[in-house]
Design an enzyme around this catalytic site. Structure first.
Site, PDB file in Angstrom:
ATOM      1  CG  ASP A 213      53.042 -17.737  51.795  1.00 29.04           C
ATOM      2  OD1 ASP A 213      53.676 -16.698  52.044  1.00 29.04           O
ATOM      3  OD2 ASP A 213      51.801 -17.835  51.904  1.00 29.04           O
ATOM      4  CG  ASN A 221      48.210 -13.729  63.509  1.00 24.19           C
ATOM      5  OD1 ASN A 221      48.383 -14.340  64.549  1.00 24.19           O
ATOM      6  ND2 ASN A 221      49.209 -13.315  62.756  1.00 24.19           N
ATOM      7  CG  HIS A 226      48.708 -10.991  67.114  1.00 21.75           C
ATOM      8  ND1 HIS A 226      49.136 -11.010  65.805  1.00 21.75           N
ATOM      9  CD2 HIS A 226      47.916  -9.899  67.233  1.00 21.75           C
ATOM     10  CE1 HIS A 226      48.647  -9.961  65.151  1.00 21.75           C
ATOM     11  NE2 HIS A 226      47.898  -9.266  66.007  1.00 21.75           N
ATOM     12  CG  ASP A 230      53.273 -15.313  68.178  1.00 24.93           C
ATOM     13  OD1 ASP A 230      53.321 -14.933  66.997  1.00 24.93           O
ATOM     14  OD2 ASP A 230      53.386 -14.559  69.158  1.00 24.93           O
ATOM     15  CG  ASP A 256      52.916 -16.032  56.075  1.00 24.51           C
ATOM     16  OD1 ASP A 256      53.835 -15.439  55.455  1.00 24.51           O
ATOM     17  OD2 ASP A 256      51.741 -16.044  55.680  1.00 24.51           O
TER      18      ASP A 256
END
Length: 338
Positions: A213, A221, A226, A230, A256
């Protein structure tokens, strides 16, 4: 050959065909018997490479045109016939006295019909050749034209089938890939993990699975956008792939979260589990260039579990996920205390 017998052979060739070769070979045999030509053959035209190759041929007593030979396309009778739109047999010596390649092997009578692609560009030819000057009656010529049409349809059918198979393979691969990171998605993970667990049981081995995680991903973000988030996910996926052991798998579980898994020996599980956890934490730790910004990432929370004999993919994932949550909570508590 009587008309009824000829029709029966033609229908048998059509009904028995399941690909180009299984259609071409009985047609060539029938055409050679009907025409009396020494050789009847099917060629492939590769204009990009500048060659013509004989795919299938049927010869009489002596082999005039063998299979698999390649000749320069510019020197072939087929090219001349196509360019002239020739639709009848010719005597080579009189019609093409400068056809040195054909004359070198003694071809005196020649007749061909084009085999087309769907766009009507020639992909091959159906030919008859003889070292004698022979007559090919109009009925034989019509039969060759019909055979060329049948081969055209089968050729196009095979082309479309191959194209469809390729597109289906691409779609199947796309359905098993995460579109952002281009690694396996959850669906592919569940299928492959089930297979790996089955293999491990047969071999008496265990499967190590790490649930990863990315702590702080929401902050990436929120602070950088974003697009940066990404890119961060893509780079993490790349680092995990590059750090895999031979035979390991990696997948994006969702959001994630990532999963890395692979078989290992059944001994010293605790030590191996801790070593793998530390290795994966180190792989995710470091500087990430995210377009116009870069971040120093402290590493992901990693939970590792080893399979039990009765584990399914889901139970193993749940146990590793629970261990990951324990690691995440411990890190958060240490950070708050510090």
């Amino acid at each position: 050959m009587r008309s009824r017998e000829l029709l029966d052979q033609l229908m048998a060739a059509i009904n028995g065909a399941h690909d180009l070769e299984s259609l071409a070979r009985p047609l060539l045999s029938m055409l050679q018997q009907q025409s009396g030509a020494e050789s009847v053959y099917v060629t492939l035209i590769d204009q990009e490479s500048g060659v013509q190759r004989v795919l299938f041929s049927h010869n009489g007593r002596d082999t005039l045109i063998p299979e698999d030979i390649e000749v320069p396309w510019d020197q072939t009778l087929c090219k001349r016939a196509l360019e002239e739109g020739l639709n009848r047999p010719v005597e080579v010596d009189t019609h093409w006295p400068d056809a040195t390649l054909a004359r070198s092997i003694g071809i005196k009578t020649y007749f061909s019909q084009p085999i087309y692609r769907g766009d009507r560009s020639p992909v091959g030819t159906l030919c008859a050749a003889d070292r004698r000057v022979i007559d090919l009656p109009e009925a034989t010529q019509r039969l060759m034209r019909m055979a060329a049409l049948l081969l055209t349809r089968e050729w196009e059918h095979e082309r479309l089938l191959i194209q469809l198979q390729r597109e289906n393979a691409l779609l199947q691969n796309a359905a098993l890939l995460d579109p952002l990171t281009l690694i396996s998605n959850r669906r592919a993970l569940m299928d492959d993990l089930t297979r790996v667990l089955d293999n491990a049981r047969r071999l008496g081995a265990v499967v190590q699975l790490a649930f990863i995680d990315l702590d702080g991903f929401k902050d990436v973000n929120d602070r950088h956008g974003h697009a940066a988030g990404d890119e961060f996910l893509r780079l993490v996926a790349q680092r995990l792939q590059q750090g895999l052991r031979k035979g390991d798998g990696v997948a994006r579980y969702g959001g994630d979260e990532f999963v890395v898994y692979g078989m290992c020996g059944g001994e010293h599980q605790d030590g191996a589990r801790q070593a793998w956890q530390q290795r994966l934490e180190q792989l995710t730790r470091g500087t990430y260039a995210l377009g116009e910004v870069s971040i120093d990432y402290p590493g992901a929370s990693v939970g590792v579990s080893c399979s039990k004999p009765d584990d399914t993919a889901l139970t193993l994932l749940k146990r590793a996920d629970a261990h990951m949550y324990f690691v995440k909570t411990s890190r958060r508590n240490r950070s708050a205390a510090g």
